[in-house]
Design a protein around this motif. Structure first.
Motif, PDB file in Angstrom:
ATOM      1  N   GLY A 153     -23.623  12.899 -30.227  1.00 20.22           N
ATOM      2  CA  GLY A 153     -24.225  11.565 -30.256  1.00 20.22           C
ATOM      3  C   GLY A 153     -25.575  11.539 -29.567  1.00 20.22           C
ATOM      4  O   GLY A 153     -26.520  10.893 -30.038  1.00 20.22           O
ATOM      5  N   THR A 154     -25.677  12.256 -28.443  1.00 21.05           N
ATOM      6  CA  THR A 154     -26.950  12.331 -27.730  1.00 21.05           C
ATOM      7  C   THR A 154     -28.006  13.030 -28.572  1.00 21.05           C
ATOM      8  O   THR A 154     -29.156  12.570 -28.683  1.00 21.05           O
ATOM      9  CB  THR A 154     -26.763  13.076 -26.396  1.00 21.05           C
ATOM     10  N   LEU A 155     -27.627  14.146 -29.185  1.00 22.10           N
ATOM     11  CA  LEU A 155     -28.575  14.879 -30.035  1.00 22.10           C
ATOM     12  C   LEU A 155     -29.007  14.033 -31.233  1.00 22.10           C
ATOM     13  O   LEU A 155     -30.172  14.069 -31.642  1.00 22.10           O
ATOM     14  CB  LEU A 155     -27.941  16.185 -30.508  1.00 22.10           C
ATOM     15  N   ALA A 156     -28.066  13.276 -31.798  1.00 17.25           N
ATOM     16  CA  ALA A 156     -28.413  12.416 -32.931  1.00 17.25           C
ATOM     17  C   ALA A 156     -29.429  11.359 -32.518  1.00 17.25           C
ATOM     18  O   ALA A 156     -30.379  11.061 -33.252  1.00 17.25           O
ATOM     19  CB  ALA A 156     -27.156  11.765 -33.494  1.00 17.25           C
ATOM     20  N   GLY A 157     -29.231  10.771 -31.323  1.00 14.24           N
ATOM     21  CA  GLY A 157     -30.183   9.782 -30.837  1.00 14.24           C
ATOM     22  C   GLY A 157     -31.558  10.373 -30.593  1.00 14.24           C
ATOM     23  O   GLY A 157     -32.585   9.768 -30.931  1.00 14.24           O
ATOM     24  N   LEU A 158     -31.594  11.573 -30.019  1.00 14.29           N
ATOM     25  CA  LEU A 158     -32.878  12.233 -29.774  1.00 14.29           C
ATOM     26  C   LEU A 158     -33.555  12.625 -31.079  1.00 14.29           C
ATOM     27  O   LEU A 158     -34.786  12.527 -31.218  1.00 14.29           O
ATOM     28  CB  LEU A 158     -32.665  13.462 -28.889  1.00 14.29           C
ATOM     29  N   PHE A 159     -32.749  13.074 -32.054  1.00 11.97           N
ATOM     30  CA  PHE A 159     -33.322  13.425 -33.354  1.00 11.97           C
ATOM     31  C   PHE A 159     -33.937  12.192 -34.008  1.00 11.97           C
ATOM     32  O   PHE A 159     -35.010  12.270 -34.621  1.00 11.97           O
ATOM     33  CB  PHE A 159     -32.247  14.022 -34.257  1.00 11.97           C
ATOM     34  N   LEU A 160     -33.281  11.054 -33.874  1.00  9.70           N
ATOM     35  CA  LEU A 160     -33.830   9.821 -34.423  1.00  9.70           C
ATOM     36  C   LEU A 160     -35.163   9.487 -33.757  1.00  9.70           C
ATOM     37  O   LEU A 160     -36.103   9.021 -34.426  1.00  9.70           O
ATOM     38  CB  LEU A 160     -32.832   8.683 -34.223  1.00  9.70           C
ATOM     39  N   SER A 161     -35.268   9.726 -32.463  1.00 13.70           N
ATOM     40  CA  SER A 161     -36.538   9.492 -31.768  1.00 13.70           C
ATOM     41  C   SER A 161     -37.617  10.443 -32.269  1.00 13.70           C
ATOM     42  O   SER A 161     -38.794  10.063 -32.376  1.00 13.70           O
ATOM     43  CB  SER A 161     -36.344   9.644 -30.254  1.00 13.70           C
ATOM     44  N   LEU A 162     -37.234  11.693 -32.560  1.00 19.38           N
ATOM     45  CA  LEU A 162     -38.197  12.649 -33.124  1.00 19.38           C
ATOM     46  C   LEU A 162     -38.709  12.170 -34.477  1.00 19.38           C
ATOM     47  O   LEU A 162     -39.911  12.248 -34.769  1.00 19.38           O
ATOM     48  CB  LEU A 162     -37.542  14.024 -33.269  1.00 19.38           C
ATOM     49  N   GLY A 188     -38.840   9.146 -35.422  1.00 19.23           N
ATOM     50  CA  GLY A 188     -39.710   8.012 -35.140  1.00 19.23           C
ATOM     51  C   GLY A 188     -41.114   8.449 -34.765  1.00 19.23           C
ATOM     52  O   GLY A 188     -42.103   7.839 -35.193  1.00 19.23           O
ATOM     53  N   LEU A 189     -41.232   9.517 -33.967  1.00 20.93           N
ATOM     54  CA  LEU A 189     -42.559  10.021 -33.600  1.00 20.93           C
ATOM     55  C   LEU A 189     -43.352  10.434 -34.832  1.00 20.93           C
ATOM     56  O   LEU A 189     -44.560  10.190 -34.917  1.00 20.93           O
ATOM     57  CB  LEU A 189     -42.426  11.205 -32.637  1.00 20.93           C
ATOM     58  N   GLU A 190     -42.676  11.079 -35.779  1.00 18.40           N
ATOM     59  CA  GLU A 190     -43.360  11.487 -37.010  1.00 18.40           C
ATOM     60  C   GLU A 190     -43.850  10.275 -37.795  1.00 18.40           C
ATOM     61  O   GLU A 190     -44.826  10.361 -38.538  1.00 18.40           O
ATOM     62  CB  GLU A 190     -42.428  12.332 -37.877  1.00 18.40           C
ATOM     63  N   LEU A 191     -43.167   9.149 -37.643  1.00 18.56           N
ATOM     64  CA  LEU A 191     -43.563   7.925 -38.346  1.00 18.56           C
ATOM     65  C   LEU A 191     -44.491   7.056 -37.510  1.00 18.56           C
ATOM     66  O   LEU A 191     -44.850   5.949 -37.930  1.00 18.56           O
ATOM     67  CB  LEU A 191     -42.309   7.123 -38.718  1.00 18.56           C
ATOM     68  N   LEU A 196     -39.523  15.595 -25.892  1.00 19.65           N
ATOM     69  CA  LEU A 196     -39.594  15.348 -27.329  1.00 19.65           C
ATOM     70  C   LEU A 196     -40.940  15.796 -27.887  1.00 19.65           C
ATOM     71  O   LEU A 196     -41.011  16.346 -28.994  1.00 19.65           O
ATOM     72  CB  LEU A 196     -39.370  13.869 -27.621  1.00 19.65           C
ATOM     73  N   PHE A 197     -42.011  15.559 -27.137  1.00 20.73           N
ATOM     74  CA  PHE A 197     -43.319  16.072 -27.562  1.00 20.73           C
ATOM     75  C   PHE A 197     -43.280  17.595 -27.685  1.00 20.73           C
ATOM     76  O   PHE A 197     -43.827  18.179 -28.630  1.00 20.73           O
ATOM     77  CB  PHE A 197     -44.401  15.662 -26.558  1.00 20.73           C
ATOM     78  N   GLN A 198     -42.609  18.216 -26.728  1.00 24.76           N
ATOM     79  CA  GLN A 198     -42.488  19.672 -26.765  1.00 24.76           C
ATOM     80  C   GLN A 198     -41.683  20.117 -27.987  1.00 24.76           C
ATOM     81  O   GLN A 198     -42.079  21.046 -28.699  1.00 24.76           O
ATOM     82  CB  GLN A 198     -41.825  20.159 -25.479  1.00 24.76           C
ATOM     83  N   ALA A 199     -40.555  19.453 -28.253  1.00 22.89           N
ATOM     84  CA  ALA A 199     -39.737  19.807 -29.408  1.00 22.89           C
ATOM     85  C   ALA A 199     -40.496  19.570 -30.706  1.00 22.89           C
ATOM     86  O   ALA A 199     -40.416  20.373 -31.648  1.00 22.89           O
ATOM     87  CB  ALA A 199     -38.446  18.984 -29.393  1.00 22.89           C
ATOM     88  N   ARG A 200     -41.246  18.478 -30.768  1.00 20.14           N
ATOM     89  CA  ARG A 200     -42.023  18.191 -31.969  1.00 20.14           C
ATOM     90  C   ARG A 200     -43.038  19.293 -32.241  1.00 20.14           C
ATOM     91  O   ARG A 200     -43.223  19.728 -33.390  1.00 20.14           O
ATOM     92  CB  ARG A 200     -42.735  16.842 -31.798  1.00 20.14           C
ATOM     93  N   THR A 201     -43.689  19.751 -31.195  1.00 22.47           N
ATOM     94  CA  THR A 201     -44.672  20.824 -31.358  1.00 22.47           C
ATOM     95  C   THR A 201     -44.008  22.109 -31.833  1.00 22.47           C
ATOM     96  O   THR A 201     -44.518  22.812 -32.712  1.00 22.47           O
ATOM     97  CB  THR A 201     -45.402  21.070 -30.025  1.00 22.47           C
ATOM     98  N   LEU A 222     -41.188  22.407 -33.518  1.00 16.66           N
ATOM     99  CA  LEU A 222     -40.519  22.296 -34.810  1.00 16.66           C
ATOM    100  C   LEU A 222     -41.463  22.037 -35.968  1.00 16.66           C
ATOM    101  O   LEU A 222     -41.157  22.383 -37.107  1.00 16.66           O
ATOM    102  CB  LEU A 222     -39.479  21.172 -34.759  1.00 16.66           C
ATOM    103  N   THR A 223     -42.612  21.420 -35.693  1.00 18.26           N
ATOM    104  CA  THR A 223     -43.435  20.946 -36.804  1.00 18.26           C
ATOM    105  C   THR A 223     -44.830  21.533 -36.846  1.00 18.26           C
ATOM    106  O   THR A 223     -45.627  21.127 -37.685  1.00 18.26           O
ATOM    107  CB  THR A 223     -43.551  19.408 -36.749  1.00 18.26           C
ATOM    108  N   ASP A 224     -45.172  22.450 -35.953  1.00 20.93           N
ATOM    109  CA  ASP A 224     -46.535  22.989 -35.937  1.00 20.93           C
ATOM    110  C   ASP A 224     -47.525  21.835 -35.892  1.00 20.93           C
ATOM    111  O   ASP A 224     -48.375  21.648 -36.773  1.00 20.93           O
ATOM    112  CB  ASP A 224     -46.792  23.862 -37.171  1.00 20.93           C
ATOM    113  N   ALA A 225     -47.379  21.030 -34.837  1.00 19.46           N
ATOM    114  CA  ALA A 225     -48.039  19.729 -34.805  1.00 19.46           C
ATOM    115  C   ALA A 225     -49.497  19.779 -34.367  1.00 19.46           C
ATOM    116  O   ALA A 225     -50.093  18.759 -34.077  1.00 19.46           O
ATOM    117  CB  ALA A 225     -47.269  18.794 -33.859  1.00 19.46           C
ATOM    118  N   GLY A 226     -50.094  20.933 -34.311  1.00 20.83           N
ATOM    119  CA  GLY A 226     -51.491  21.022 -33.917  1.00 20.83           C
ATOM    120  C   GLY A 226     -52.418  20.316 -34.885  1.00 20.83           C
ATOM    121  O   GLY A 226     -52.149  20.204 -36.069  1.00 20.83           O
ATOM    122  N   GLU A 227     -53.563  19.807 -34.375  1.00 23.57           N
ATOM    123  CA  GLU A 227     -54.503  19.075 -35.220  1.00 23.57           C
ATOM    124  C   GLU A 227     -55.232  20.042 -36.147  1.00 23.57           C
ATOM    125  O   GLU A 227     -55.740  21.072 -35.725  1.00 23.57           O
ATOM    126  CB  GLU A 227     -55.517  18.329 -34.354  1.00 23.57           C
TER     127      GLU A 227
END
Length: 644
Positions: free
Chosen positions: A357-366, A368-371, A49-54, A56-61
């Motif tokens: 359903g699995t993807l929806a659950g993982l997306f919800l976790s993503l 959550g990470l943003e929040l 999920l950390f990898q996907a977040r990076t 998808l969101t250009d999550a660099g500081e």
């Protein structure tokens, strides 16, 4: 059907069973979902999920990192200045570098070194002379001067030499032990409050920086730490402090930051960290000293991990556990969705639904990470898929078992589409039945007795089976139900057990088709004298399982059935192949050519009854009367045409 061997069927109807299966699936899947929390595979999902977040969101500081690292790396050890010095004798060098970092504006300095050995205690084995007495004094003086801003490390098995502990004072020695999850990967830190009194180096440095973090958090890395954290080699610090330009560069590196000094030799103090799947930061975007960086290892150096656990808390790159009850609500919601899908969607689409359903659950976790909330990523998907599987299994074992029972019971008597409809609705008559309006038919093979006298028993069976097969196909085609075979006759019913929109029309159409099949039946049986006689009556009957708990049959009973049997005698007397009662005639479309052939009281009845037939040529066993032909005024084409 109900039986002693099927208690669930007798105790519950379909709606109750669906509700019970859904309830069991939801409860069990919520338990399964929470069992996935802290499972050994969940950490791998978090790192992905950390990898996907990076990605998808250009999550660099974007802001300057609050923590920097100075490393005792191979480049430093190979340098001209440090290569002659054993590592255990580098305290004066570390004091020099440390003071330069503090002078450059560092907020605090943490040494990821234990300093378990003091050169001052070394004695020449041959003479006993303290050859290195006072060697560590510069470092001791350095830490003494900067008490409260400098911290040195201890581990489970290593503590600093007493001379260093005395110099740095109480609270200057802190633990650098990091905790791992069940899969052996470092992801989180649990601070001890108040931070300044904590035994952990991370907490002490957070306290110096003014942090108010108080609850366990998971650091959210954005790239491989070895490529992204601000980094200088130890030799870079020692070199840059020699001139004004270098000191300015040191100030840009250290000012306002916490700086950690630690060893960065390969395979020394390394751990698996949650940055393991993340991309590396490009060299142009990394803050690096003149000496460059050590190469990236499969595992992450401990000093980098300490730096990220501190830096993530200071910069807000953390995720904490959700408020109480949130995870339970999410698990329940996904379990309900999974149960509904498992119960009401076809089995063939469930694999796709499980993936969604699995993807929806993982997306919800993503999300959550943003929040800043770490929603355990295994709970929602496992709850959803678990409920889906449990409810689908329940549907197959319980509900579809009931449907298969219906199919087995009525499969030889009803049309396939009728059976499917009954199986879906599961309208199972209770023992004793209920009252319904039906059309009852008695279909008799005329000439059977004479035929059986001339044929062998096996041939009689063959002829009867051929007749019944052809007749049965027409009955089921028109939504009729074959109630029973009575010797050379068939008893059929319309509107039971299935529902027929216009049972009178369906029964007459079926009878007409059967009569038109007479030539075909004679041909396949090779019995030219064979004929048919059909009697129809409509009215209320008792419908359902008749019998006891151990043996029963589905049938219809009542005066309507008896009357239909009596009407057959009218057909015989009037030499017609089809005789229908007034109640059947009243339910037919006006386009049907009806002719009244008899009125009176049938045997066993107390009221008059009118009997009709279809006024078409094929209905009469002998030539139709002239007046009947004039009365009809139309061909049999007014009825639905059937194949002959």
């Amino acid at each position: 059907m109900t039986s002693a061997g099927q208690p669930a069927d007798t105790a519950f109807g379909r709606k109750q069973l669906v509700f019970l299966i859904a309830l069991v699936a939801i409860a069990a899947s919520i338990a399964l979902g929470f069992s996935a929390k802290k499972a050994i595979w969940e950490g791998w999902v978090i790192d992905r999920l950390f990898q996907a977040r990076t990605m998808l969101t250009d999550a660099g500081e974007n802001n300057p990192a609050p923590v920097a690292v100075v490393g005792l790396d191979q480049a430093s050890l190979d340098s001209e200045r440090l290569s002659p010095i054993p590592r255990v004798l580098m305290t004066p060098v570390l004091a020099e570098a440390g003071q330069a970092i503090l002078d450059a504006g560092a907020v605090a300095l943490g040494f990821d070194f234990v300093f378990a050995y003091s050169a001052d205690s070394f004695a020449d084995p041959s003479t006993g002379e303290a050859r290195l007495s006072g060697f560590d004094r510069p470092f001791q003086a350095f830490v003494y001067r900067n008490r409260g801003r400098i911290f040195i490390a201890h581990t489970e098995i290593g503590v600093p030499h007493r001379s260093f502990s005395a110099a740095i004072g109480e609270g200057g020695v802190r633990s650098v032990i990091v905790s791992t999850d069940i899969d052996g990967v470092v992801r989180q830190h649990t601070p001890e409050t108040p931070l300044n009194d904590s035994d952990h180096l991370i907490d002490a440095l957070l306290g110096v920086a003014g942090s108010d973090v108080s609850e366990a958090y998971t650091a959210i890395p954005t790239s491989r730490l070895a490529t992204s954290l601000p980094y200088f080699s130890l030799i870079d610090v020692l070199t840059l402090k020699q001139n004004e330009e270098g000191r300015q560069q040191l100030k840009e590196f250290a000012n306002g930051r916490i700086v950690l000094l630690g060893g960065l030799l390969p395979f020394e103090d390394e751990h698996l960290y949650s940055d393991r799947f993340l991309p590396a930061t490009a060299d142009d975007n990394a803050e690096t000293g003149p000496g460059g960086r050590p190469r990236v290892q499969p595992q992450t150096a401990g000093v980098f991990i300490l730096a990220d656990l501190i830096g993530s808390a200071l910069s807000g790159r953390t995720a904490i556990a959700p408020p109480a009850g949130v995870l339970s609500v999410i698990a329940a919601l996904f379990a309900v969705i999974g149960a509904v899908v498992g119960l009401f969607l076809p089995l063939v689409v469930l694999p796709v639904a499980a993936v969604l359903g699995t993807l929806a659950g993982l997306f919800l976790s993503l999300v959550g990470l943003e929040l800043g909330i770490l929603l355990s990523p295994g709970v929602a998907p496992v709850s959803c898929v678990g409920a889906m599987v449990i409810s689908a299994v329940g549907k197959v074992i319980v509900l579809q078992r009931r449907q298969r029972s219906l199919v087995r019971l009525f499969g030889h008597y009803l049309a396939p589409d009728v059976i499917k409809h009954m199986a879906r609705s599961e309208q199972l008559p209770e023992l004793g039945g209920d009252t319904r309006h039906v059309v009852v038919a008695f279909i008799d093979i005329v000439g059977f007795t004479k035929m059986s006298e001339k044929l062998a028993d096996q041939d009689v069976v063959r002829v009867v089976n051929a007749c019944f097969d052809a007749i049965g196909q027409s009955i089921t085609k028109h939504q009729g139900y074959i109630d029973k075979y009575i010797g050379d006759a068939i008893m059929a019913v319309w509107n039971a057990p299935n529902t027929v929109e216009n049972p009178e029309k369906a029964a007459v159409d079926a009878a007409h088709e059967i009569i038109n099949l007479l030539d075909h039946i004679r041909q396949i049986t090779d019995q030219q004298e064979l004929d048919l006689r059909i009697a129809l009556n409509a009215g209320p009957v008792l419908v359902g399982d008749i019998g006891g708990e151990h043996r029963r049959s589905f049938t219809v009973m009542g005066t309507t059935v008896n009357t239909a049997s009596r009407i057959e005698s009218v057909a015989k007397d009037k030499k017609v192949r089809l005789a229908i009662s007034q109640s059947v005639a009243d339910g037919l479309p006006k386009s049907y050519p009806l002719s009244e052939i008899w009125t009176g009281q049938l045997r066993g009845l107390s009221t008059d009854l009118s009997v009709y037939t279809l006024d078409v040529a094929e209905i009469y066993m002998e030539s139709a009367p002239k007046d009947a032909e004039r009365q009809s005024g139309q061909e049999s084409s007014n009825l639905v045409e059937f194949p002959r």
